[in-house]
Write a protein that holds these residues in place. Structure first.
Motif, short mmCIF file in Angstrom:
data_model
loop_
_atom_site.label_atom_id
_atom_site.label_comp_id
_atom_site.label_asym_id
_atom_site.label_seq_id
_atom_site.Cartn_x
_atom_site.Cartn_y
_atom_site.Cartn_z
N GLN A 12 -9.14 5.12 2.79
CA GLN A 12 -9.19 3.66 2.83
C GLN A 12 -7.97 3.08 2.12
N GLU A 13 -7.65 1.86 2.49
CA GLU A 13 -6.47 1.21 1.92
C GLU A 13 -6.69 0.87 0.45
N ARG A 14 -5.71 1.19 -0.36
CA ARG A 14 -5.70 0.78 -1.77
C ARG A 14 -4.58 -0.23 -1.95
N ARG A 15 -4.93 -1.48 -2.14
CA ARG A 15 -3.94 -2.54 -2.23
C ARG A 15 -3.16 -2.43 -3.53
N ILE A 16 -1.84 -2.55 -3.43
CA ILE A 16 -0.98 -2.56 -4.60
C ILE A 16 0.04 -3.69 -4.43
N TYR A 46 0.85 -1.19 0.00
CA TYR A 46 0.00 0.00 0.00
C TYR A 46 0.89 1.24 0.00
N ARG A 57 -2.03 -6.82 -3.25
CA ARG A 57 -3.10 -7.10 -4.21
C ARG A 57 -3.07 -8.57 -4.62
N ARG A 102 -1.40 7.80 -0.55
CA ARG A 102 -2.69 7.65 -1.23
C ARG A 102 -3.82 7.38 -0.25
N ILE A 103 -3.50 6.68 0.83
CA ILE A 103 -4.51 6.44 1.85
C ILE A 103 -4.91 7.75 2.51
N LEU A 142 -6.59 10.51 -0.40
CA LEU A 142 -7.74 10.22 -1.25
C LEU A 142 -8.95 9.82 -0.40
N THR A 143 -9.21 8.56 -0.27
CA THR A 143 -10.45 8.12 0.38
C THR A 143 -10.30 7.83 1.86
#
Length: 290
Positions: free
Chosen positions: A144-148, A133, A152, A137-138, A141-142
């Motif tokens: 919330q976690e964005r998995r990368i 992650y 992912r 970006r967490i 942005l939202t």
């Protein structure tokens, strides 16, 4: 041809890891972060199996030469890795970090050069191949976690905390660390910090570490006795060496706080906070260090 040549002083070192079996000698732990990185490099990035085998062997050779994070008492191990330019030094220390976390190291400090661009680039790489992650970006942005990357590919990927992000201004900040409330812990999730070799940044990091609840004062020195730490010094021939040569920023201006002697002193200060620590420098040009 991929062979490893090593010059080693084993004084004070306790053998704990068998490179031949790729397992510890007297205890057991499962590969998690390393296994996920290995599969991500093969299936996500298409790296040849031979490259991964070499990376596995070399990183285990280095792991065997640092101390077992579960070793009792005070210990400090220092070493330097030399590899040719563009030979995969970042891949090597990423694999080493993964294996060190699997073995039980709880705090990783990566000194990623003196420029924002290299620090950000290194954070990006570790975000993808270790954390899964991007903290920036967490936050922006939202929330919330964005998995990368590995997170992912592997939904069960374990947590690794960080207090630095891939943005240009995402270096370590005591204010951010205080707001996050994330602290190094023997029982908690491990922490990785990617910081520049700036005296002010390193001083802030040292002050934060020295203010932690588990710090003890021994003979006037503030120490952390229970957290095993690894410091990775990327491009350790640059700014880390104890010399008076001044360094320049991206615009060619001399920055006094980058005085290498002071940087060297800050590296020592960070190391000496910990009773259990390993320092590993990576470089293609080790002549100044030697």
């Amino acid at each position: 041809e991929g062979d490893i040549m090593a010059l080693e002083d084993k004084e004070g070192h306790q053998e704990w890891f068998n490179v031949s079996t790729n397992l510890p000698i007297k205890r057991y732990f499962a590969w998690h972060f390393w296994e996920h990185l290995k599969m991500y490099l093969i299936n996500g990035k298409g790296r040849p199996a031979g490259i991964i085998e070499s990376l596995d062997r070399m990183s285990s050779e280095i792991l065997s030469r640092i101390e077992d994070p579960m070793r009792d008492g005070a210990w400090c191990r220092h070493g330097m890795i030399m590899g040719s330019i563009q030979s995969g030094k970042t891949s090597n220390y990423t694999a080493l970090i993964c294996k060190a976390l699997d073995a039980g190291y709880k705090l990783i400090i990566v000194l990623a050069g003196v420029h924002n661009s290299l620090r950000s680039q290194t954070q990006d790489r570790l975000n993808e191949e270790l954390l899964g992650y991007d903290l920036d970006r967490i936050q922006r942005l939202t929330g919330q976690e964005r998995r990368i990357g590995v997170r992912r590919m592997f939904k069960e990927h374990k947590a690794v905390n960080t207090l630095t992000s891939s943005s240009q201004d995402g270096d370590f900040s005591r204010k951010v660390a205080g707001q996050a409330g994330i602290l190094p812990s023997v029982t908690g999730d491990p922490i990785i910090l990617i910081v520049k070799k700036h005296v002010s940044i390193m001083d802030n990091l040292a002050r934060w570490l020295e203010s932690l609840p588990n710090v003890q004062t021994v003979n006037g020195r503030k120490i952390i006795s229970d957290i095993p730490m690894i410091m990775i010094d990327d491009e350790c021939d640059f700014a880390s060496v104890n010399t008076k040569k001044k360094e320049h920023d991206e615009n060619g201006k001399i920055i006094e706080e980058w005085d290498p002697t002071r940087t060297n002193q800050m590296i020592r200060r960070l190391i000496f906070i910990f009773q259990k620590c390993s320092y590993i420098g990576y470089t293609a040009t080790p002549y100044a260090n030697i």
